[in-house]
Design a protein around this motif. Structure first.
Motif, PDB file in Angstrom:
ATOM      1  N   MET A   1     -15.802   5.509 -40.304  1.00  0.00           N
ATOM      2  CA  MET A   1     -16.247   6.225 -39.130  1.00  0.00           C
ATOM      3  C   MET A   1     -17.122   5.313 -38.278  1.00  0.00           C
ATOM      4  O   MET A   1     -17.987   4.620 -38.791  1.00  0.00           O
ATOM      5  N   ARG A   2     -16.857   5.353 -36.997  1.00  0.00           N
ATOM      6  CA  ARG A   2     -17.692   4.628 -36.028  1.00  0.00           C
ATOM      7  C   ARG A   2     -18.286   5.656 -35.068  1.00  0.00           C
ATOM      8  O   ARG A   2     -17.580   6.506 -34.539  1.00  0.00           O
ATOM      9  N   VAL A   3     -19.591   5.552 -34.849  1.00  0.00           N
ATOM     10  CA  VAL A   3     -20.309   6.490 -33.993  1.00  0.00           C
ATOM     11  C   VAL A   3     -20.670   5.789 -32.687  1.00  0.00           C
ATOM     12  O   VAL A   3     -21.147   4.649 -32.694  1.00  0.00           O
ATOM     13  N   GLU A   4     -20.441   6.487 -31.588  1.00  0.00           N
ATOM     14  CA  GLU A   4     -20.837   5.981 -30.272  1.00  0.00           C
ATOM     15  C   GLU A   4     -21.641   7.065 -29.580  1.00  0.00           C
ATOM     16  O   GLU A   4     -21.338   8.257 -29.727  1.00  0.00           O
ATOM     17  N   VAL A   5     -22.675   6.665 -28.848  1.00  0.00           N
ATOM     18  CA  VAL A   5     -23.459   7.633 -28.080  1.00  0.00           C
ATOM     19  C   VAL A   5     -23.492   7.210 -26.620  1.00  0.00           C
ATOM     20  O   VAL A   5     -23.474   6.030 -26.294  1.00  0.00           O
ATOM     21  N   ASP A   6     -23.520   8.215 -25.762  1.00  0.00           N
ATOM     22  CA  ASP A   6     -23.622   7.981 -24.322  1.00  0.00           C
ATOM     23  C   ASP A   6     -25.021   8.422 -23.900  1.00  0.00           C
ATOM     24  O   ASP A   6     -25.282   9.615 -23.714  1.00  0.00           O
ATOM     25  N   GLU A   7     -25.916   7.456 -23.794  1.00  0.00           N
ATOM     26  CA  GLU A   7     -27.307   7.762 -23.464  1.00  0.00           C
ATOM     27  C   GLU A   7     -27.432   8.452 -22.112  1.00  0.00           C
ATOM     28  O   GLU A   7     -28.338   9.253 -21.910  1.00  0.00           O
ATOM     29  N   ASP A   8     -26.531   8.154 -21.191  1.00  0.00           N
ATOM     30  CA  ASP A   8     -26.586   8.776 -19.868  1.00  0.00           C
ATOM     31  C   ASP A   8     -26.264  10.269 -19.912  1.00  0.00           C
ATOM     32  O   ASP A   8     -26.739  11.028 -19.067  1.00  0.00           O
ATOM     33  N   ARG A   9     -25.469  10.686 -20.880  1.00  0.00           N
ATOM     34  CA  ARG A   9     -25.121  12.110 -21.012  1.00  0.00           C
ATOM     35  C   ARG A   9     -26.140  12.879 -21.832  1.00  0.00           C
ATOM     36  O   ARG A   9     -26.226  14.102 -21.729  1.00  0.00           O
ATOM     37  N   CYS A  10     -26.891  12.195 -22.663  1.00  0.00           N
ATOM     38  CA  CYS A  10     -27.834  12.845 -23.581  1.00  0.00           C
ATOM     39  C   CYS A  10     -28.874  13.651 -22.804  1.00  0.00           C
ATOM     40  O   CYS A  10     -29.466  13.173 -21.842  1.00  0.00           O
ATOM     41  N   CYS A  11     -29.105  14.888 -23.264  1.00  0.00           N
ATOM     42  CA  CYS A  11     -30.097  15.758 -22.623  1.00  0.00           C
ATOM     43  C   CYS A  11     -31.384  15.851 -23.433  1.00  0.00           C
ATOM     44  O   CYS A  11     -32.294  16.580 -23.055  1.00  0.00           O
ATOM     45  N   GLY A  12     -31.447  15.143 -24.565  1.00  0.00           N
ATOM     46  CA  GLY A  12     -32.676  15.103 -25.352  1.00  0.00           C
ATOM     47  C   GLY A  12     -32.949  16.342 -26.180  1.00  0.00           C
ATOM     48  O   GLY A  12     -34.088  16.601 -26.555  1.00  0.00           O
ATOM     49  N   ALA A  13     -31.930  17.111 -26.506  1.00  0.00           N
ATOM     50  CA  ALA A  13     -32.115  18.337 -27.289  1.00  0.00           C
ATOM     51  C   ALA A  13     -32.606  18.058 -28.707  1.00  0.00           C
ATOM     52  O   ALA A  13     -33.315  18.858 -29.290  1.00  0.00           O
ATOM     53  N   GLY A  14     -32.184  16.937 -29.279  1.00  0.00           N
ATOM     54  CA  GLY A  14     -32.644  16.556 -30.615  1.00  0.00           C
ATOM     55  C   GLY A  14     -31.886  17.187 -31.758  1.00  0.00           C
ATOM     56  O   GLY A  14     -32.256  16.988 -32.919  1.00  0.00           O
ATOM     57  N   SER A  15     -30.842  17.935 -31.495  1.00  0.00           N
ATOM     58  CA  SER A  15     -30.098  18.575 -32.577  1.00  0.00           C
ATOM     59  C   SER A  15     -29.453  17.547 -33.508  1.00  0.00           C
ATOM     60  O   SER A  15     -29.371  17.778 -34.715  1.00  0.00           O
ATOM     61  N   CYS A  16     -29.048  16.420 -32.978  1.00  0.00           N
ATOM     62  CA  CYS A  16     -28.442  15.373 -33.803  1.00  0.00           C
ATOM     63  C   CYS A  16     -29.442  14.827 -34.826  1.00  0.00           C
ATOM     64  O   CYS A  16     -29.084  14.571 -35.977  1.00  0.00           O
ATOM     65  N   VAL A  17     -30.679  14.687 -34.414  1.00  0.00           N
ATOM     66  CA  VAL A  17     -31.722  14.166 -35.303  1.00  0.00           C
ATOM     67  C   VAL A  17     -31.987  15.149 -36.439  1.00  0.00           C
ATOM     68  O   VAL A  17     -32.232  14.745 -37.574  1.00  0.00           O
ATOM     69  N   LEU A  18     -31.927  16.427 -36.139  1.00  0.00           N
ATOM     70  CA  LEU A  18     -32.178  17.444 -37.158  1.00  0.00           C
ATOM     71  C   LEU A  18     -31.118  17.463 -38.246  1.00  0.00           C
ATOM     72  O   LEU A  18     -31.426  17.675 -39.412  1.00  0.00           O
ATOM     73  N   VAL A  19     -29.849  17.239 -37.882  1.00  0.00           N
ATOM     74  CA  VAL A  19     -28.769  17.318 -38.880  1.00  0.00           C
ATOM     75  C   VAL A  19     -28.388  15.967 -39.477  1.00  0.00           C
ATOM     76  O   VAL A  19     -27.801  15.928 -40.552  1.00  0.00           O
ATOM     77  N   ALA A  20     -28.710  14.870 -38.821  1.00  0.00           N
ATOM     78  CA  ALA A  20     -28.352  13.543 -39.343  1.00  0.00           C
ATOM     79  C   ALA A  20     -29.438  12.513 -39.002  1.00  0.00           C
ATOM     80  O   ALA A  20     -29.202  11.575 -38.239  1.00  0.00           O
TER      81      ALA A  20
END
Length: 65
Positions: A1-20
């Protein structure tokens, strides 16, 4: 698995940090996602998939998942 993030789309909700938290963090100044591990180990793939699914901005993309 390769993970990519789009910082420009991120709204800062933080849900990703909570689950992973092994894979995602947030910048202190604006809460934008920080990718800690672009190729995480298999034991955290479930959390990474969940993070991508629940991201309200759709800022997380998975390749080869």
């Amino acid at each position: 698995m390769r993970v990519e993030v789009d910082e420009d789309r991120c709204c800062g909700a933080g849900s990703c940090v909570l689950v992973a938290p092994e894979v995602f963090d947030q910048r202190e100044d604006d809460g934008v996602v920080v990718l800690l591990d672009a190729e995480p180990p298999g034991q955290v793939h479930g959390g990474v998939r969940e993070a991508a699914d629940i991201c309200p901005a759709g800022a997380i993309a998975l390749r080869g998942a």
